[in-house]
Design a protein around this motif. Structure first.
Motif, mmCIF file in Angstrom:
data_model
loop_
_atom_site.group_PDB
_atom_site.id
_atom_site.type_symbol
_atom_site.label_atom_id
_atom_site.label_comp_id
_atom_site.label_asym_id
_atom_site.label_seq_id
_atom_site.Cartn_x
_atom_site.Cartn_y
_atom_site.Cartn_z
ATOM 1 N N GLN A 68 9.415 11.679 -3.240
ATOM 2 C CA GLN A 68 9.584 10.662 -2.205
ATOM 3 C C GLN A 68 8.453 9.658 -2.331
ATOM 4 N N LEU A 69 8.774 8.409 -2.116
ATOM 5 C CA LEU A 69 7.788 7.339 -2.245
ATOM 6 C C LEU A 69 7.818 6.522 -0.967
ATOM 7 N N SER A 70 6.683 6.379 -0.316
ATOM 8 C CA SER A 70 6.628 5.608 0.923
ATOM 9 C C SER A 70 5.388 4.734 0.937
ATOM 10 N N GLY A 71 5.445 3.726 1.756
ATOM 11 C CA GLY A 71 4.314 2.820 1.856
ATOM 12 C C GLY A 71 4.583 1.757 2.890
ATOM 13 N N ARG A 72 3.815 0.695 2.834
ATOM 14 C CA ARG A 72 3.972 -0.392 3.801
ATOM 15 C C ARG A 72 3.656 -1.722 3.120
ATOM 16 N N ILE A 73 4.271 -2.760 3.643
ATOM 17 C CA ILE A 73 4.143 -4.100 3.080
ATOM 18 C C ILE A 73 3.567 -5.023 4.139
ATOM 19 N N GLN A 74 2.645 -5.858 3.725
ATOM 20 C CA GLN A 74 2.081 -6.870 4.615
ATOM 21 C C GLN A 74 2.192 -8.219 3.932
ATOM 22 N N VAL A 75 2.490 -9.247 4.707
ATOM 23 C CA VAL A 75 2.586 -10.611 4.191
ATOM 24 C C VAL A 75 1.629 -11.491 4.978
ATOM 25 N N ARG A 76 0.845 -12.265 4.257
ATOM 26 C CA ARG A 76 -0.056 -13.244 4.864
ATOM 27 C C ARG A 76 0.165 -14.570 4.155
ATOM 28 N N GLY A 77 -0.259 -15.638 4.786
ATOM 29 C CA GLY A 77 -0.105 -16.924 4.121
ATOM 30 C C GLY A 77 -0.827 -18.044 4.828
ATOM 31 N N VAL A 78 -0.741 -19.206 4.218
ATOM 32 C CA VAL A 78 -1.286 -20.435 4.793
ATOM 33 C C VAL A 78 -0.174 -21.475 4.756
ATOM 34 N N ILE A 79 0.101 -22.081 5.892
ATOM 35 C CA ILE A 79 1.115 -23.130 5.958
ATOM 36 C C ILE A 79 0.430 -24.466 6.239
ATOM 37 N N ASP A 106 2.889 -6.758 12.228
ATOM 38 C CA ASP A 106 2.701 -5.350 11.856
ATOM 39 C C ASP A 106 3.101 -5.183 10.399
ATOM 40 N N ASP A 107 2.569 -4.143 9.767
ATOM 41 C CA ASP A 107 3.014 -3.804 8.427
ATOM 42 C C ASP A 107 4.465 -3.322 8.481
ATOM 43 N N VAL A 108 5.197 -3.587 7.411
ATOM 44 C CA VAL A 108 6.596 -3.166 7.327
ATOM 45 C C VAL A 108 6.673 -1.906 6.467
ATOM 46 N N PRO A 109 7.131 -0.784 7.037
ATOM 47 C CA PRO A 109 7.196 0.461 6.255
ATOM 48 C C PRO A 109 8.420 0.496 5.349
ATOM 49 N N PHE A 110 8.312 1.224 4.248
ATOM 50 C CA PHE A 110 9.471 1.477 3.386
ATOM 51 C C PHE A 110 9.385 2.906 2.875
ATOM 52 N N GLN A 111 10.541 3.447 2.459
ATOM 53 C CA GLN A 111 10.578 4.811 1.959
ATOM 54 C C GLN A 111 11.701 4.929 0.939
ATOM 55 N N ALA A 135 -2.977 -11.399 -9.281
ATOM 56 C CA ALA A 135 -2.593 -10.034 -8.921
ATOM 57 C C ALA A 135 -3.814 -9.131 -8.935
ATOM 58 N N PHE A 136 -3.847 -8.218 -7.974
ATOM 59 C CA PHE A 136 -4.938 -7.261 -7.852
ATOM 60 C C PHE A 136 -4.358 -5.856 -7.686
ATOM 61 N N GLY A 137 -5.088 -4.844 -8.160
ATOM 62 C CA GLY A 137 -4.707 -3.474 -7.877
ATOM 63 C C GLY A 137 -4.428 -2.602 -9.082
ATOM 64 N N LEU A 138 -4.650 -3.077 -10.310
ATOM 65 C CA LEU A 138 -4.440 -2.229 -11.472
ATOM 66 C C LEU A 138 -5.284 -0.962 -11.347
ATOM 67 N N GLY A 139 -4.662 0.166 -11.608
ATOM 68 C CA GLY A 139 -5.359 1.439 -11.510
ATOM 69 C C GLY A 139 -5.480 1.967 -10.100
ATOM 70 N N ARG A 140 -4.825 1.319 -9.129
ATOM 71 C CA ARG A 140 -4.973 1.727 -7.736
ATOM 72 C C ARG A 140 -3.613 1.895 -7.077
ATOM 73 N N ASN A 141 -3.615 2.352 -5.837
ATOM 74 C CA ASN A 141 -2.371 2.488 -5.078
ATOM 75 C C ASN A 141 -2.224 1.378 -4.037
ATOM 76 N N THR A 171 0.856 -1.191 0.000
ATOM 77 C CA THR A 171 0.000 0.000 0.000
ATOM 78 C C THR A 171 0.887 1.234 0.000
ATOM 79 N N PHE A 172 0.684 2.121 -0.975
ATOM 80 C CA PHE A 172 1.446 3.363 -1.065
ATOM 81 C C PHE A 172 0.700 4.480 -0.349
#
Length: 437
Positions: free
Chosen positions: A160-171, A189-194, A120-126, A93-94
């Motif tokens: 400047q470009l910032s956002g956050r990354i989230q990872v989910r899964g099934v094991i 928690d979400d992982v921020p990046f910049q 993949a999802f999110g074409l046309g979105r942030n 998410t940006f």
């Protein structure tokens, strides 16, 4: 390249290498009870790589960057023998809501070297999302390096470009009983990046769209950046919408129970139709649910199986909760509608005339009356006239015209034709894989 470091999410006390954004332990979404108590699931997120894209593939990049190629590499950690990753979802998410994704790689339908299927999802979105799914019912993802990338456009130059990354899964993991189960895991928690302008590489090499990520498979996409056209892409999809009868008259506890039952019924219908649940667009609405199936869905097979799956799962829910002699007023009963048309993934849900017409039919008085009048059934369905003519009238297997009633529907500005019938439970419900959450 050097991105501004985020606060590392560490799995252990080892130092995070410079090329990593974070190493993350994926925590259980519920009470996992694997045989190996030392079971750990984790992912190492590489620092995002950013490349300035020229306005045309043959031109050098300008000082005012309005198109970027971003790559998000990551590695899955090894797991003990007998355990594995069934599914991994990477969500980005940006912070800038004006950013728009023009292209996503891997894209829908992409299959990796290990057979992993990608959606993949999110074409046309942030807000972007990739799902890596194990190749078959019993397979797992190989714990190795993976990547996602996106071409982003902005109406103003990037500073400047910032956002956050989230990872989910099934094991998947063994239980103490010797059987196997699946459990959900996710980042705590979400992982921020910049990224700043200094972090962006100039003159990214562009190659054929079939290239691996190192060749940046996006030739010519940057030149098409419609910064002044925020309309997300439209695709032709099969859509299924359902609604629970008299939901608002139930107690709070019953509403929660009904929502859980609704989700179970929808997932079971997809399983019966051999439709990948994670590849579907989904929009929950309390007492209702919208399912947007992948564009490559075979309607001739999916529609009859979805309807049978809804009826079977609904019958199973009522049998478990109320017994075979329950009265209609306490059973879970539903209306369902199907339509096919152009659908856009909007900012707060799915949009398009097909979606509007679908819900007009679902909410129509004739469909409500049909369910109210037929107390012997728990599910009534309606097909838009165009879908009826394409499928039922053509005599496809599992779609007999028997029982369908042609009905004029008028709701607000919509006026059209729907075909309505009761849909009874026709067979045993499929057995779900055991889950430990």
């Amino acid at each position: 390249m050097g991105a501004h470091p985020a606060e590392p999410h560490e799995v252990s006390h080892r130092q995070v290498p410079h090329d990593l954004l974070a190493t993350i332990e994926l925590v259980a979404g519920g009470a996992l009870k694997p045989r190996d108590r030392r079971l750990r699931a984790g992912v190492a997120l590489g620092r995002p790589l950013a490349y300035a894209l020229p306005r045309a593939a043959e031109s050098p990049p300008t000082g005012d960057m309005t198109a970027l190629l971003l790559c998000f590499p990551f590695d899955l950690e090894d797991m003990p023998a007998g355990c594995g990753y069934r599914r991994i979802e990477l969500a980005v998410t940006f912070e800038d809501e004006h950013l728009r994704a023009l292209d996503l790689q891997p894209g829908p339908g992409w299959v990796g070297p290990d057979g992993a299927r990608v959606t993949a999802f999110g074409l046309g979105r942030n807000r972007l999302r990739w799902i890596f799914q194990a190749p078959d019912a019993d397979g797992t993802l190989s714990p190795d390096g993976r990547w996602t990338q996106a071409v982003l456009a902005s109406p103003a130059p990037f500073t400047q470009l910032s956002g956050r990354i989230q990872v989910r899964g099934v094991i998947e993991h063994p239980l103490l009983s010797g059987t196997r189960a699946e459990g959900e895991v996710q980042t705590r928690d979400d992982v921020p990046f910049q990224l700043s302008r200094a972090d962006v590489w100039a003159g990214a090499p562009l190659g054929p769209r079939t290239s691996r990520p190192g060749a940046w498979a996006l030739t010519g996409v940057a030149d098409a950046a419609p910064a002044d056209d925020p309309l997300p892409p439209g695709r032709r999809n099969l859509c299924l919408a359902v609604d629970i009868e008299k939901y608002s008259t139930r107690s709070n506890a019953d509403m929660i129970r009904l929502q859980r039952a609704l989700l179970r019924v929808m997932r079971a219908a997809c399983e019966r139709a051999a439709v990948d649940w994670d590849a579907c667009g989904r929009q929950a609405q309390g007492d209702g649910y919208l399912l947007v199936l992948p564009p490559d869905t075979d309607d001739t097979r999916a529609v009859p199986r979805l309807l049978d799956g809804l009826a079977e799962a609904l019958a199973a829910v009522n049998r478990e909760q109320h017994g075979s002699d329950s009265q209609p007023q306490v059973r879970t009963r539903m209306r369902a509608a199907l339509h096919h048309g152009i659908v856009h993934e909007g900012e707060s849900g799915y949009a398009g005339s097909a979606v509007v017409e679908l819900f007009r039919i679902l909410d129509s008085d004739p469909l409500r009356a049909h369910l109210a009048d037929d107390r012997a059934t728990d599910l009534v369905v309606a097909l838009h006239d165009r879908m009826y003519q394409d499928l039922v009238a053509q005599g496809y297997e599992g779609l007999s015209p028997v029982g369908f009633v042609r009905t004029e529907v008028r709701v607000k500005q919509f006026a059209g034709v729907a075909w309505i019938r009761s849909h009874a439970h026709a067979g045993p419900a499929p057995h779900d894989r055991t889950r430990a959450l």
